[in-house]
Structures are given as C-alpha cells and as structure tokens.
Scaffold this motif. Structure first.
Motif, PDB file in Angstrom:
ATOM      1  N   LYS A 107      31.075  33.279  42.892  1.00 59.42           N
ATOM      2  CA  LYS A 107      32.041  32.371  43.496  1.00 59.42           C
ATOM      3  C   LYS A 107      32.311  31.192  42.564  1.00 59.42           C
ATOM      4  O   LYS A 107      31.411  30.726  41.870  1.00 59.42           O
ATOM      5  CB  LYS A 107      31.532  31.881  44.849  1.00 59.42           C
TER       6      LYS A 107
ATOM      7  N   LEU B  96      28.897  39.544  43.315  1.00 59.08           N
ATOM      8  CA  LEU B  96      29.984  38.605  43.559  1.00 59.08           C
ATOM      9  C   LEU B  96      29.589  37.236  43.022  1.00 59.08           C
ATOM     10  O   LEU B  96      28.480  36.758  43.252  1.00 59.08           O
ATOM     11  CB  LEU B  96      30.267  38.511  45.065  1.00 59.08           C
TER      12      LEU B  96
ATOM     13  N   ALA C 298      29.771  29.886  37.042  1.00 59.22           N
ATOM     14  CA  ALA C 298      29.982  30.102  38.473  1.00 59.22           C
ATOM     15  C   ALA C 298      29.174  29.080  39.250  1.00 59.22           C
ATOM     16  O   ALA C 298      28.209  28.497  38.748  1.00 59.22           O
ATOM     17  CB  ALA C 298      29.582  31.523  38.867  1.00 59.22           C
TER      18      ALA C 298
ATOM     19  N   GLU D  49      36.960  33.707  42.886  1.00 59.87           N
ATOM     20  CA  GLU D  49      35.749  34.503  42.877  1.00 59.87           C
ATOM     21  C   GLU D  49      35.889  35.620  41.859  1.00 59.87           C
ATOM     22  O   GLU D  49      37.002  36.009  41.480  1.00 59.87           O
ATOM     23  CB  GLU D  49      35.450  35.100  44.258  1.00 59.87           C
TER      24      GLU D  49
ATOM     25  N   GLN E 137      34.080  39.509  40.810  1.00 58.83           N
ATOM     26  CA  GLN E 137      33.242  40.596  41.288  1.00 58.83           C
ATOM     27  C   GLN E 137      32.894  41.522  40.135  1.00 58.83           C
ATOM     28  O   GLN E 137      33.768  41.946  39.379  1.00 58.83           O
ATOM     29  CB  GLN E 137      33.964  41.382  42.391  1.00 58.83           C
TER      30      GLN E 137
END
Length: 755
Positions: A145, A143, A130, A161, A163
C-alpha cells in the motif's frame, strides 16, 4: 529476546554467579536466539527475491551468502509468530530491505511489514517504497500500500497500491509515472503519464499502461487505451521511438516515426516512415555485429509529387571485418537513384559518391593493400559514362635491414587501373570531351636506399637513392602511346641542424633549418595524366623528390629546397609552431598549374603555423605566398573550446585556375559553434558565406533544452542556390524525447536540485 541491536543484553551479574559463568550463559542464549531466528527467517531470501527482477533472483540463488536480519528487538510470540521491531534491516546478497517492523506468521504463511518500507537492489537499479505490505504464498504474491517504484534512479511510478504476482509482475493501480524531478507538494512534473493500471514485467523489463493519459504541466494532451514502454534498464526494446516533426519548402510539413526491431543480441532493424504533404518515404537502418566485424545498411525509398521519377531512393553499406593472416576488410558502398535525391531529402551534401572496398595488412617491416573504387557523379555537367567508373589498385611496401650493410633498403610496388564506360576514343581535335572514354593502367616499382649520419656540432646528413621502373598502358586515346616503359633514377642529399633550448621553468624551443638538393634523371613520358591533375604543395612534401600525388607524373631535373621549422612549448601550457620553405628548380615544369605554387623556377613561399593554449584556443593556417605577396592558396581554422562552448571558424581561398576547371576564384568563410547558455539550454549555429559571390550559401540554427526528464531539439537550415543545389530550400526539424524509457542517453547528469 534481544535488545539494542545486540543478541544478548549485558546486565548486572546475579548474586552467586561469576562473570565467567554469566558470559557462558550469554553465549548459549545467543546461539539459541540466532538458530531460532535463522529457522524462522529461512523464507526471507525468497521474499526479497520476489521484490527484485528475475535476473537479480538468479544472482541471489547462485549466491550462497546467508540472509541477515538486524533489528533493535527480535522475539518469538508464542510458537508460530516471529516479530522484529525497531530499525529492521534484512540483507541477502545485494538486496536490502528496511522497515519499522516485520511479523511472520508461520501457521498462516503470511508476512506483515510495517513501513516506511524500502527495498533496494543496486545491481538492478530498482527501489520499491511502501507504507505497509502483506505477502503470502511463498512470498511471491502480496500487496503493498502507498507504493512507489523507482527504476534506475530515473523513472518514478507512484500508486495507491501495488500487487506482486508470481514473483515476476508488479501491478500498480491509479498510477502517475514520470522521470521529472518534483520539488514541493504543490508542484507538478513537466510531464507525466497517468494510468488506471501499470504492469511491470521484471523478466521482459517492460511497462504496460492501461487507460494512459499523457500530461504536460498536468494538462492532458494525449490519450491511449494501451501503451507499452521499456523500463530504463532495457538496452534494446522493440517499439516506436520518439517522432521528429519536419518542415521543408521542398517536401512540405511531415513527421518521422522510427520503429526499432531487435533481432537477437547481435542485430537490429530500424524502420522510419517519413510522411510529408508532398512525399512518402520509408527509411531504414540495419545493423549486425559479427565475431570478426560489423555491418551497417542505411537507405530509403520515396515517392513524391515534385519529381518525374516513380520511386526514388538510396542505399549505403558500411562494414569492417578482420580476416585471417592479420588482414582487415573495409568497405563503404554508395548508390542513389538520381542526382538530386540526397539533396532533396537532406541526407548528404555530396557532388560525387565513391564506393570503396579495401583489404589491407600492416606489419613492422611490410604493408600491403588492395583497393577497389567505383564513382558516381551527381554533377549535372558530368556524365557517368566518361567519369572513372571503376578503379582498382594494389600497393605494397617492404623494408630490409641488414647488420652488415649500412642504411635501409625499401622496395615498393604499386599497380592501378582505371575504366570508363564510354567506348569512344579521345580526340585531341574534338572540343567535346564529354564523349571521351580513355582507360588507363600503370605499374610502378620503386627501389630505394637511405641512411643518415650525425656530423660535427649536431648536423644531420641524409642521403637517399631511387630507381623507378614505370610501365603505362593507355587505351582509347589517340593522343598518347598505347604502351610506355621508363627507367628513372633519382638521388637526394639532405642537411638538417636541429637546435634545441630548454628554459629554466621547463619551456622548450626547437629551431631546425633544413635544406635538400634533389635530382631526378630522364624526361617526362607521354602517358596520360589521370591522377595528378591536382597538386598540393605543403610542409609534408617540401623535401620530396616529387610533389605529384600519384606516379603517373614525376618531377625531373635538379631541385633545391630550403626551409626552417620552429616549435615552442611554454611552461604555462601554450605551444606554437611555424614552418617556412621554398623550392627552386632547374627548369619550369608545365604540368604544374597556377594554384599549385610550383609553376615557375621559384615556387611560392610555403607558410604554415599552429598555436594552442590551455584556454582551449587553437589556430592553424597554411598558405602559398607569391612574388607579389598575395596568397594563391590558403586555408585557416580557428577554434575555442571549453566545457561551455565550442566555437570554430574556417577560411578557404583558391585563385582562378582554368587548368583545374576553376574559372572563378573560391573564397569562403565558414562559422560553426555550440554555446551552453545554462545547464539546460544550448544553442548551435552554422554559417557558410561565399566571399567571391558575396552571398550566403548556408545558414543553420539550433536550440536544445534538456533536463533529467525531457529533451527538445529545434533546428532550422537554409540552403541557398548553388552549383550542386539548384533549388534553395529551408528545413525545420523538431524532436521531443522523454527520458526514462530505455537505457540510452539517461541524462542523469542534468537532474535538477530541489531547494
């Protein structure tokens, strides 16, 4: 504060302080910094566990090893914020997190991670990438991204994204999933699944796709509102397997769609509907593992438009189990609704089905076995009522060694029975034998003694003696007596002279002439011949007192056998062997047929040889050469095998022999091969040619493409008309499998390399 991945920096000692005092102060500062970091990073294991599957979380909870944080800089900002920057690495158990910076706000219970972020767990095979992440609520929700997930080094899921939910689910939005290697920014994968949302359930190891679109070379070809697939770490997942498309001149065009159902950890069921333009079938396979064995059931039920039967099908059952007292139970049960079903649906090319149940035990000095066999003929010119529908047999051997008595004693007992459904007697004057229903049983006892000695310049002298007690029972056959009991003695003297030579470079050569004089007393009993109608004369029974395969027939009179065996192993790795032999007998035995090679006073020459070399070339051949230098029976096999190809050719020759119900000679070539053209392309072929009829009997071609993300198999088979297959047929199959879902056949070794 620490710098340069060290707890306390080394600096020039201040004036008035000695190096010893400075070292003591550095140690106190290091202890305070370490304790503070440990206090602030106490929640870090929970964070890392939340990014790994549940199984890994359980392992981490059981692991008492401390969490470690390594960074270029670690400091506390105020009283509520801990900051680690510069090549940050966090480790807990087997899980590892790397990032540019980590900021933990204890007041708001929030963790801010600056990327590039990489979380890996080698045990679970999951990698999460990420650009930045924010997690809270006990580090179980958050979260990420610019997220990308790689599972088992195969399946890649790229999303805008991701979660985290409850430490179990990973929800990815605007996702592209593929297991194909993509090289370059402008290249597209061979296949991919685009979805509005993907949920990865780490506990169940399942992937749920919403609004899924399957693309080939970025071209949409299929759309599904919902799709569930197992991740690569799951061995057994309920659901549909990849379909197979079929085309047959008999069945028409069709498709097979298997559905796999796991039933606990020890059993499963696979249901495969097979729908064609001319038939409807449901195939199934049931497997179950027990502590003492395993069971497999396979079968199918079909309804078609080209046969008169309403419902057709077959059922096979195979199993092996360990029983008390070292016994092993093995069974293979076979049943089919009609003679043509297995051939029509390309399941098996057999003209008879044998269902067997065997219980056996083997020890150092004894062996015992119980066998039960049922036969079902699929030949149109045979009737099951007159075939041996049920046979039973028991066989036991035991050997005795006494220190005060030379040699070895053996005792063997065999009993067998054969039952036919027909109740009509055999009439020797009746030309129509298909109505005969003869039933037989026999009991055979063999007591023997044998010993060997070494004489003179390496001669090996062997002596053996036998006494056979045979009892035969025959029902529903007026041509033979109902009860026969015989006592038959036998003896043999054997002489061998093994000569061995070793070369300077390590080569070895063995030359061994052998000879045997055998005698079997008595004369042949008039019992029926059920099991010895086909005789094979080969190197295994050259020095035997009887070459019949069963005890319902024995050789009688004086015989003399002689032969020579040669073997060579070269230093370069190649090896060769050759065996030649012949048999002379006192009287002609009328029970031996022409193709046996034993129907005269002097047998045919037995010739057998083999050759193998390190290049993977193998040759084996065996044949019987008559007085006119013609082969009456022969078989040969040649092969060439290496990492790139596996080629083989076989040849079989059988002369005409009316006594073996063979009015035409059998001469047949068979060729089969596999060749790996490139790393990803492979071809295969099979050809069977009947030389006697000068026609092709079977032709098969196959083509396979395989890389790290897809496997395509195309196969075509042409069956020509024969005695067992009255209708020629052509079958074509196409199977496309996408790698990366499920743990079987991952094809990691076919991964391409980007340049």
């Amino acid at each position: 504060m620490t710098r340069g991945r060290r707890i306390v920096p080394l600096a020039t000692p201040p004036a008035g302080r000695t190096p010893v005092a400075l070292a003591r102060a550095a140690v106190r500062a290091a202890v305070r910094a370490t304790a503070c970091a440990a206090l602030w990073l106490a929640p870090l294991p929970a964070l890392m566990a939340s990014a790994t599957p549940v199984a890994a979380q359980q392992t981490a909870q059981e692991d008492d090893s401390p969490a470690l944080l390594v960074a270029d800089n670690v400091f506390i900002d105020g009283e509520e914020t801990l900051v680690a920057t510069g090549n940050v690495e966090a480790l807990q158990g087997t899980t590892r997190l790397t990032a540019s910076a980590i900021t933990y706000d204890r007041a708001n219970d929030r963790l801010q991670i600056t990327g590039p972020i990489r979380i890996t767990d080698p045990e679970q095979g999951v990698i999460i990438l990420a650009s930045e992440a924010e997690l809270d609520e006990g580090f179980r929700n958050g979260l990420l991204k610019g997220a990308r997930m790689v599972i088992d080094q195969q399946l890649q899921l790229a999303a805008v994204e991701a979660q985290r939910v409850d430490g179990r689910y990973t929800q990815l939005r605007r996702v592209a999933a593929t297991s194909c290697q993509v090289c370059g920014k402008n290249q597209v994968p061979l296949w991919q699944i685009r979805a509005a949302r993907v949920v990865h359930d780490q506990e169940e190891r399942q992937l749920y796709f919403d609004d899924a679109q399957v693309r080939l070379l970025d071209v949409p070809v299929f759309w599904l509102p919902r799709l569930r697939l197992p991740d690569p770490t799951l061995d057994r997942a309920r659901g549909f397997l990849f379909p197979t498309f079929t085309s047959s001149t008999l069945l028409g065009f069709g498709v097979k769609v298997p559905y796999f159902i796991p039933i606990g950890d020890h059993q499963d069921l696979t249901l495969t509907p097979h729908l064609t333009t001319k038939s409807r079938s449901l195939e199934f396979r049931y497997r179950r593992a027990f502590r003492s064995g395993k069971l497999t059931l396979t079968g199918a039920m079909s309804s078609d438009s080209f046969r008169d039967e309403q419902v057709r099908g077959y059922l096979f059952a195979d199993g092996v189990f360990s029983l008390p007292r070292d016994y092993t139970l093995t069974f293979a049960l076979r049943s089919v609704s009609d003679d043509a079903y297995l051939n029509d649906y390309s399941i098996q090319n057999s003209d008879r089905l044998a269902s067997t149940v065997t219980m056996a035990r083997v020890r150092t000095d004894r062996r015992i076995s119980f066998d039960l066999t049922s036969y079902q003929t699929l030949r149109q010119y045979e009737a099951n009522a007159t075939q041996p529908g049920l046979t039973a047999a028991v066989h036991t051997d035991r050997r005795f060694l006494w220190s005060r008595v030379p040699g070895e004693f053996r005792l063997s007992l065999a009993a067998s029975g054969l039952y036919r459904e027909s109740t009509l007697d055999v009439d020797s004057n009746d030309a129509d034998d298909i109505t005969d229903g003869r039933d037989t049983a026999r009991l055979n006892i063999d007591g023997s003694w044998r010993d060997r000695w070494t004489l003179g310049p390496g001669f090996r002298l062997g002596l053996e003696g036998h006494l056979w007690i045979d009892h035969y029972i025959t029902d529903q056959d007026a041509a033979v007596p109902d009860r026969i009991t015989r006592f038959t003695p036998g003896a043999a003297v054997e002489l061998r002279w093994p000569l061995q030579r070793k070369g300077r470079n390590g080569g070895r050569t063995l030359l061994e002439p052998v000879a045997q004089i055998g005698w079997v007393g008595g004369s042949r009993a008039k019992n029926a011949n059920e099991e010895s109608t086909r005789v094979e004369f080969d190197e295994a029974n050259l020095l035997s007192l009887s070459r019949f395969p069963a005890a319902d027939r024995r050789e009688h009179g004086m015989t003399f056998a002689a032969g020579v065996r040669w073997m060579h192993e070269a230093p370069g790795g190649w090896s060769a062997a050759l065996t030649m032999g012949r048999l002379w007998r006192e009287d002609i035995d009328s029970e031996f047929t022409r193709s046996s090679g034993l129907d005269s006073l002097e047998s045919d020459w037995l010739i057998a040889g083999r050759f193998a070399n390190p290049l993977g070339i193998t040759l084996t051949a065996r044949g019987l050469l008559d007085e006119e230098n013609r082969f009456t029976k022969a078989e040969a096999r040649a092969g060439w095998s290496n990492t790139r190809m596996d080629l083989g050719a076989s040849y079989v020759l059988l002369v005409t022999d009316p006594e073996e119900l063979r009015n035409k000679a059998v001469s047949e070539w068979t060729f089969d091969g596999r060749y790996r053209v490139t790393r990803h392309w492979e071809t295969s072929t099979e050809v069977r040619y009947d030389l006697a009829d000068r026609r092709l009997d079977r032709v098969g071609l196959g083509l396979q493409y395989r890389n790290e993300c897809i496997q395509v198999d195309i196969g075509a088979t042409r069956e020509f008309a024969s005695a067992n297959n009255l209708e020629p047929s052509t079958d074509i199959q196409l199977t496309v499998a996408l790698h990366g879902f499920g743990a079987d056949d991952s094809a990691k070794e076919y991964r391409r390399i980007c340049r």
